[in-house]
Design a protein around this motif. Structure first.
Motif, PDB file in Angstrom:
ATOM      1  N   VAL A 131       0.843  -1.197   0.000  1.00  0.00           N
ATOM      2  CA  VAL A 131       0.000   0.000   0.000  1.00  0.00           C
ATOM      3  C   VAL A 131       0.879   1.247   0.000  1.00  0.00           C
ATOM      4  O   VAL A 131       0.616   2.216  -0.727  1.00  0.00           O
ATOM      5  N   GLY A 132       1.946   1.234   0.800  1.00  0.00           N
ATOM      6  CA  GLY A 132       2.868   2.377   0.833  1.00  0.00           C
ATOM      7  C   GLY A 132       3.551   2.584  -0.504  1.00  0.00           C
ATOM      8  O   GLY A 132       3.694   3.715  -0.969  1.00  0.00           O
ATOM      9  N   ASN A 133       3.970   1.489  -1.136  1.00  0.00           N
ATOM     10  CA  ASN A 133       4.614   1.589  -2.445  1.00  0.00           C
ATOM     11  C   ASN A 133       3.636   2.109  -3.501  1.00  0.00           C
ATOM     12  O   ASN A 133       4.027   2.854  -4.411  1.00  0.00           O
ATOM     13  N   PHE A 134       2.353   1.703  -3.389  1.00  0.00           N
ATOM     14  CA  PHE A 134       1.338   2.155  -4.333  1.00  0.00           C
ATOM     15  C   PHE A 134       1.194   3.672  -4.262  1.00  0.00           C
ATOM     16  O   PHE A 134       1.128   4.355  -5.291  1.00  0.00           O
ATOM     17  N   PHE A 135       1.152   4.212  -3.040  1.00  0.00           N
ATOM     18  CA  PHE A 135       1.017   5.655  -2.891  1.00  0.00           C
ATOM     19  C   PHE A 135       2.238   6.382  -3.465  1.00  0.00           C
ATOM     20  O   PHE A 135       2.102   7.398  -4.151  1.00  0.00           O
ATOM     21  N   GLY A 136       3.422   5.859  -3.182  1.00  0.00           N
ATOM     22  CA  GLY A 136       4.634   6.477  -3.715  1.00  0.00           C
ATOM     23  C   GLY A 136       4.650   6.506  -5.229  1.00  0.00           C
ATOM     24  O   GLY A 136       5.062   7.496  -5.850  1.00  0.00           O
ATOM     25  N   SER A 137       4.184   5.417  -5.841  1.00  0.00           N
ATOM     26  CA  SER A 137       4.117   5.356  -7.296  1.00  0.00           C
ATOM     27  C   SER A 137       3.092   6.345  -7.848  1.00  0.00           C
ATOM     28  O   SER A 137       3.325   7.010  -8.862  1.00  0.00           O
ATOM     29  N   PHE A 138       1.960   6.469  -7.141  1.00  0.00           N
ATOM     30  CA  PHE A 138       0.895   7.359  -7.605  1.00  0.00           C
ATOM     31  C   PHE A 138       1.338   8.823  -7.610  1.00  0.00           C
ATOM     32  O   PHE A 138       1.135   9.547  -8.588  1.00  0.00           O
ATOM     33  N   ILE A 139       1.956   9.296  -6.523  1.00  0.00           N
ATOM     34  CA  ILE A 139       2.306  10.727  -6.442  1.00  0.00           C
ATOM     35  C   ILE A 139       3.512  11.079  -7.311  1.00  0.00           C
ATOM     36  O   ILE A 139       3.849  12.266  -7.442  1.00  0.00           O
ATOM     37  N   SER A 140       4.146  10.089  -7.916  1.00  0.00           N
ATOM     38  CA  SER A 140       5.240  10.377  -8.853  1.00  0.00           C
ATOM     39  C   SER A 140       4.744  10.428 -10.300  1.00  0.00           C
ATOM     40  O   SER A 140       5.524  10.690 -11.216  1.00  0.00           O
ATOM     41  N   ASN A 141       3.439  10.214 -10.481  1.00  0.00           N
ATOM     42  CA  ASN A 141       2.837  10.206 -11.819  1.00  0.00           C
ATOM     43  C   ASN A 141       2.186  11.571 -12.071  1.00  0.00           C
ATOM     44  O   ASN A 141       1.007  11.785 -11.766  1.00  0.00           O
ATOM     45  N   ALA A 142       2.953  12.517 -12.639  1.00  0.00           N
ATOM     46  CA  ALA A 142       2.474  13.892 -12.814  1.00  0.00           C
ATOM     47  C   ALA A 142       1.217  14.003 -13.682  1.00  0.00           C
ATOM     48  O   ALA A 142       0.290  14.744 -13.330  1.00  0.00           O
ATOM     49  N   PRO A 143       1.116  13.317 -14.824  1.00  0.00           N
ATOM     50  CA  PRO A 143      -0.113  13.426 -15.628  1.00  0.00           C
ATOM     51  C   PRO A 143      -1.360  12.990 -14.863  1.00  0.00           C
ATOM     52  O   PRO A 143      -2.416  13.623 -14.958  1.00  0.00           O
ATOM     53  N   ALA A 144      -1.260  11.896 -14.102  1.00  0.00           N
ATOM     54  CA  ALA A 144      -2.409  11.412 -13.336  1.00  0.00           C
ATOM     55  C   ALA A 144      -2.787  12.420 -12.253  1.00  0.00           C
ATOM     56  O   ALA A 144      -3.978  12.701 -12.042  1.00  0.00           O
ATOM     57  N   LEU A 145      -1.791  12.977 -11.575  1.00  0.00           N
ATOM     58  CA  LEU A 145      -2.065  13.971 -10.528  1.00  0.00           C
ATOM     59  C   LEU A 145      -2.766  15.194 -11.115  1.00  0.00           C
ATOM     60  O   LEU A 145      -3.693  15.751 -10.501  1.00  0.00           O
ATOM     61  N   THR A 146      -2.329  15.613 -12.286  1.00  0.00           N
ATOM     62  CA  THR A 146      -2.942  16.778 -12.945  1.00  0.00           C
ATOM     63  C   THR A 146      -4.403  16.500 -13.294  1.00  0.00           C
ATOM     64  O   THR A 146      -5.279  17.353 -13.097  1.00  0.00           O
TER      65      THR A 146
END
Length: 305
Positions: A131-146
């Motif tokens: 779960v921690g790794n999933f969050f780290g991967s998510f916040i490093s994905n700039a297009p998805a965050l945008t």
């Protein structure tokens, strides 16, 4: 000139005002700041600042709003003594709010994304480390965050465009009621997890040896942040406050609701942290790592998530 729309009820005013204060500051920021600065001792200092600083300043903002019936910039212009330049601060405050929204809508986008991830089963059956790794991967994905941030902005605009009563007030009543229900369910599950007692001790048993001046300053900052003070938000809601209501009385209701949600969020997060071996001082990602683990451990967790 068109008549200004008003809130439909006193309950609507209290919930809309509290709904502005209750949000990322309580459910997202309060737990990780508390975890970073030592737990229960930090909470006590935070509560003291709410009373001696937060409450009086909220009364002031409500007073300015009710006296002017305008937003921050308009209130400063309408209420400033002749020859003074308080209106300049009003314009700076509006600019400051726009800068603040860059941060606020980003984290709100995280929340929307996790709603989708949970519904799609992306977080089911993951271990605490995964779960921690999933969050780290998510916040490093700039297009998805945008994309998720933009969606948060669009939803906010849509709610406001419907109107004050039909949009903001109605939605707030539904979401605030849902928030309290969810917190009660999650508290029951979190405190019954194996190992939760250590988290409860961290959160409820003060250890003042862990308290530093940096923690005191953080507690004061959190008191302002959690009540949305100093940026004109409460001033705007005060502009809808009936003259039959006391400023101090309404402020007390808002502070109590706001503080209750923050304390309830802590009862969800800290028992779960110790139960799943998550660092309580992990930082901004704390709830995005602990809550999926709570949901994975409960019956119907995907639905609650």
């Amino acid at each position: 000139m068109a008549e200004r729309e008003q809130l439909a009820s006193r309950l609507g005013f209290i919930l809309v005002s509290a709904g502005c204060a209750i949000g990322l500051g309580n459910v997202w920021r309060f737990p990780y700041i508390t975890g970073r600065y030592g737990g229960a001792a930090f909470v006590i200092v935070y509560l003291i600042f709410l009373v001696i600083l937060g409450l009086p300043i909220m009364v002031c903002e409500f007073a300015m709003g009710r006296a002017s019936r305008r937003n921050l910039a308009g209130a400063m212009l309408a209420l400033e003594p002749p020859g003074t330049k308080w209106h300049i601060y009003g314009y700076l405050g509006v600019m400051g709010n726009m800068i603040l929204m860059m941060f606020y809508t980003t984290v709100a986008g995280w929340g929307l994304a996790y709603t989708y991830f949970t519904a799609a089963g992306r977080l089911s059956l993951l271990s605490p480390e995964e779960v921690g790794n999933f969050f780290g991967s998510f916040i490093s994905n700039a297009p998805a965050l945008t994309l998720w941030m933009a969606l948060a902005v669009v939803i906010g605009f849509l709610v406001c465009s419907i109107g004050l009563q039909a949009g903001v007030e109605r939605v707030t009543k539904i979401l605030m009621s849902g928030l309290f229900l969810l917190l009660i369910v999650l508290i029951i599950r979190s405190v019954t997890l194996p190992g939760a007692e250590k988290g409860l001790a961290f959160y409820l048993k003060p250890d003042f040896s862990k308290l530093s001046w940096e923690a005191v300053y953080a507690a004061m900052s959190q008191a302002f942040f959690t009540l949305s003070l100093g940026i004109g938000s409460m001033l705007i809601f005060g502009s809808y406050l009936s003259r039959e209501r006391t400023l101090a009385g309404e402020s007390v209701y808002v502070v109590i609701l706001d503080t209750l949600v923050a304390l309830m969020a802590g009862l969800v997060i800290f028992p779960a942290c110790f139960a799943f071996g998550v660092d309580a001082g992990a930082g901004p990602g704390l709830i995005f790592v602990t809550l999926p683990n709570v949901f994975n451990s409960m019956m119907g967790g995907r639905l609650w998530g």
